[in-house]
Design a protein around this motif. Sequence first.
Motif, PDB file in Angstrom:
ATOM      1  N   TYR A   1       0.829  -1.203   0.000  1.00  0.00           N
ATOM      2  CA  TYR A   1       0.000   0.000   0.000  1.00  0.00           C
ATOM      3  C   TYR A   1       0.868   1.260   0.000  1.00  0.00           C
ATOM      4  CZ  TYR A   1      -2.631   3.735   2.359  1.00  0.00           C
ATOM      5  OH  TYR A   1      -3.176   4.947   2.725  1.00  0.00           O
ATOM      6  N   LEU A   2       1.946   1.228   0.797  1.00  0.00           N
ATOM      7  CA  LEU A   2       2.824   2.396   0.872  1.00  0.00           C
ATOM      8  C   LEU A   2       3.763   2.501  -0.318  1.00  0.00           C
ATOM      9  CD1 LEU A   2       3.803   2.353   4.664  1.00  0.00           C
ATOM     10  CD2 LEU A   2       2.222   3.930   3.531  1.00  0.00           C
ATOM     11  N   ARG A   3       4.200   1.332  -0.813  1.00  0.00           N
ATOM     12  CA  ARG A   3       5.140   1.275  -1.929  1.00  0.00           C
ATOM     13  C   ARG A   3       4.990  -0.053  -2.630  1.00  0.00           C
ATOM     14  NH1 ARG A   3      10.859   3.163   0.482  1.00  0.00           N
ATOM     15  NH2 ARG A   3      10.633   1.140   1.436  1.00  0.00           N
ATOM     16  N   PRO A   4       4.639  -0.078  -3.910  1.00  0.00           N
ATOM     17  CA  PRO A   4       4.611   0.996  -4.900  1.00  0.00           C
ATOM     18  C   PRO A   4       3.317   1.802  -4.924  1.00  0.00           C
ATOM     19  CG  PRO A   4       4.072  -1.057  -5.975  1.00  0.00           C
ATOM     20  CD  PRO A   4       4.369  -1.403  -4.539  1.00  0.00           C
ATOM     21  N   LYS A   5       2.356   1.459  -4.075  1.00  0.00           N
ATOM     22  CA  LYS A   5       1.014   2.048  -3.982  1.00  0.00           C
ATOM     23  C   LYS A   5       0.057   1.301  -4.920  1.00  0.00           C
ATOM     24  CE  LYS A   5       2.679   6.542  -2.491  1.00  0.00           C
ATOM     25  NZ  LYS A   5       2.700   8.004  -2.706  1.00  0.00           N
ATOM     26  N   THR A   6      -1.208   1.325  -4.502  1.00  0.00           N
ATOM     27  CA  THR A   6      -2.196   0.473  -5.168  1.00  0.00           C
ATOM     28  C   THR A   6      -2.485   0.901  -6.602  1.00  0.00           C
ATOM     29  OG1 THR A   6      -3.912   1.784  -4.080  1.00  0.00           O
ATOM     30  CG2 THR A   6      -3.316  -0.296  -3.044  1.00  0.00           C
ATOM     31  N   ASN A   7      -2.347   2.187  -6.919  1.00  0.00           N
ATOM     32  CA  ASN A   7      -2.634   2.609  -8.292  1.00  0.00           C
ATOM     33  C   ASN A   7      -1.627   2.008  -9.280  1.00  0.00           C
ATOM     34  OD1 ASN A   7      -0.697   4.500  -7.066  1.00  0.00           O
ATOM     35  ND2 ASN A   7      -0.781   5.592  -9.018  1.00  0.00           N
ATOM     36  N   ILE A   8      -0.386   1.869  -8.852  1.00  0.00           N
ATOM     37  CA  ILE A   8       0.633   1.241  -9.695  1.00  0.00           C
ATOM     38  C   ILE A   8       0.306  -0.232  -9.897  1.00  0.00           C
ATOM     39  CG2 ILE A   8       3.077   0.615  -9.856  1.00  0.00           C
ATOM     40  CD1 ILE A   8       2.565   3.585 -10.318  1.00  0.00           C
ATOM     41  N   LEU A   9      -0.081  -0.906  -8.820  1.00  0.00           N
ATOM     42  CA  LEU A   9      -0.410  -2.330  -8.919  1.00  0.00           C
ATOM     43  C   LEU A   9      -1.619  -2.545  -9.826  1.00  0.00           C
ATOM     44  CD1 LEU A   9       0.148  -3.348  -5.189  1.00  0.00           C
ATOM     45  CD2 LEU A   9       1.580  -3.968  -7.138  1.00  0.00           C
ATOM     46  N   GLU A  10      -2.601  -1.660  -9.719  1.00  0.00           N
ATOM     47  CA  GLU A  10      -3.795  -1.811 -10.562  1.00  0.00           C
ATOM     48  C   GLU A  10      -3.454  -1.589 -12.037  1.00  0.00           C
ATOM     49  OE1 GLU A  10      -8.511  -0.652 -10.607  1.00  0.00           O
ATOM     50  OE2 GLU A  10      -7.155   0.463  -9.287  1.00  0.00           O
TER      51      GLU A  10
ATOM     52  N   GLY B   1      -2.367  -6.051 -11.306  1.00  0.00           N
ATOM     53  CA  GLY B   1      -2.315  -6.808 -10.063  1.00  0.00           C
ATOM     54  C   GLY B   1      -0.908  -7.248  -9.730  1.00  0.00           C
ATOM     55  N   LEU B   2      -0.752  -7.734  -8.513  1.00  0.00           N
ATOM     56  CA  LEU B   2       0.577  -8.087  -8.004  1.00  0.00           C
ATOM     57  C   LEU B   2       1.224  -9.217  -8.799  1.00  0.00           C
ATOM     58  CD1 LEU B   2       2.812  -7.742  -5.905  1.00  0.00           C
ATOM     59  CD2 LEU B   2       1.508  -9.223  -4.352  1.00  0.00           C
ATOM     60  N   HIS B   3       0.446 -10.207  -9.226  1.00  0.00           N
ATOM     61  CA  HIS B   3       1.021 -11.313  -9.999  1.00  0.00           C
ATOM     62  C   HIS B   3       1.780 -10.786 -11.214  1.00  0.00           C
ATOM     63  CE1 HIS B   3      -2.175 -13.524  -7.812  1.00  0.00           C
ATOM     64  NE2 HIS B   3      -1.395 -14.585  -7.949  1.00  0.00           N
ATOM     65  N   LYS B   4       1.130  -9.941 -11.979  1.00  0.00           N
ATOM     66  CA  LYS B   4       1.752  -9.425 -13.204  1.00  0.00           C
ATOM     67  C   LYS B   4       2.858  -8.430 -12.892  1.00  0.00           C
ATOM     68  CE  LYS B   4      -2.190 -10.229 -16.252  1.00  0.00           C
ATOM     69  NZ  LYS B   4      -3.207  -9.610 -17.151  1.00  0.00           N
ATOM     70  N   PHE B   5       2.662  -7.625 -11.848  1.00  0.00           N
ATOM     71  CA  PHE B   5       3.656  -6.621 -11.494  1.00  0.00           C
ATOM     72  C   PHE B   5       5.009  -7.255 -11.173  1.00  0.00           C
ATOM     73  CE2 PHE B   5       5.575  -3.750  -8.219  1.00  0.00           C
ATOM     74  CZ  PHE B   5       5.798  -2.652  -9.039  1.00  0.00           C
TER      75      PHE B   5
ATOM     76  N   ILE C   1      -4.635  -5.271  -4.902  1.00  0.00           N
ATOM     77  CA  ILE C   1      -3.393  -6.049  -4.963  1.00  0.00           C
ATOM     78  C   ILE C   1      -3.633  -7.336  -5.751  1.00  0.00           C
ATOM     79  CG2 ILE C   1      -1.715  -7.352  -3.589  1.00  0.00           C
ATOM     80  CD1 ILE C   1      -2.108  -5.214  -1.373  1.00  0.00           C
ATOM     81  N   GLY C   2      -4.756  -7.989  -5.475  1.00  0.00           N
ATOM     82  CA  GLY C   2      -5.167  -9.124  -6.293  1.00  0.00           C
ATOM     83  C   GLY C   2      -4.640 -10.476  -5.870  1.00  0.00           C
ATOM     84  N   ALA C   3      -4.300 -10.664  -4.589  1.00  0.00           N
ATOM     85  CA  ALA C   3      -3.850 -11.975  -4.118  1.00  0.00           C
ATOM     86  C   ALA C   3      -4.985 -12.987  -4.204  1.00  0.00           C
ATOM     87  CB  ALA C   3      -3.339 -11.877  -2.689  1.00  0.00           C
TER      88      ALA C   3
END
Length: 376
Positions: free
Chosen positions: A65-74, A78-82, A137-139
């Motif tokens: 949430y703090l880094r990289p922040k949720t907008n980047i993950l979206e 999602g986290l898998h692809k990131f 995040i998408g876990a």
Amino acid sequence: MEFTLEHTDPQSRARAGEIRTAHGSIATPIFMPVGTAASVKGVHQRELREEIDPDIILGNTYHLYLRPKTNILEEAGGLHKFMGWDRNILTDSGGYQVYSLSANRKIKEEGVKFKSHIDGSTHVFTPENVMEIQRTIGADIIMAFDECTPYPCDYNYAKRSMHMTHRWLDRCIAHLDKLPYKYDYPQTLFPIVQGSTYKDLRQQSAEYIASSGAEGNAIGGLSVGEPAEEMYAMTEVVCDILPEDKPRYLMGVGTPINILENIALGIDMFDCVMPTRNARNGMLFTAHGTINIKNKKWEADYSPIDEMGFTFVDKEYSKAYLRHLFAANEYLGKQIATIHNLGFYLWLVREARRRILAGDFREWKDKMVKQMDKRL
């Protein structure tokens, strides 16, 4: 998510099972390497897949949430692809990290106000926005927002905290039901049993959590400084109540011995920073005991790091070489030790599973506990 209980050891409560999600199968019991900030420290994803080979890893809601922040993950999908990880991911709720920020947070019924450890900025976590953050995040498996109590903990505080965790769970469930999935796969919510080291509170909490009908359940608030015997006692109390046809996740535990003893009590899932953190400090876990590779005794020991190891580093490098890397402060030493420790943890739970299915887990576990409780 689906869970199949395949076999229970006849001489203990150890279980072998299988969890299935959109990102694949998870053979249990399982240890989840901790990838706090979209990275298992010191390990490339290729090494993680090909050498350590976990079915699932853990990410941390607070840090992401703090880094990289949720907008980047979206934006990344999602986290898998990131992070380039195509297997299962579980995210914790951030409750433990908020607990560890005791000097910089305030807990109220609405949620928790805290200051970032990065820049001191103020943030609020509530059951509702933690569900929103974990949706983004998408876990595959996400955790309900809870309060993790310290040890020791006053009984009345532990009781108030437990009931608030239960109310927060209700809010998590109600809000999550309103949130559509962000990506092309579903997510599963695990609630968390609390109650400190008080048997009656743990019983109450386990009953409340079991009544929620979740597809899996977690046990929190242990491995926070209490003696191992109290951890095992509380785990046993809770496992007596949590449904047998749902996976059980003991959060933040622990040493190899802790893991085997809790498998014997009926736990299916574990995570802990210990194998990676201790590796970076030169501590290696093996089936025959613990090695402090910084000790001078290894200076001219040209034998493999671990002759029975199951990753390439165990056979390709010697103890003398690894000690030299630590003495020279070369980061490669920390990487080698991390791969070794994670490889050992995954071997340990997979061998436990094999022994459960073979019917000789208890005897093997008792032998392993004695062997591992040594300093080499």
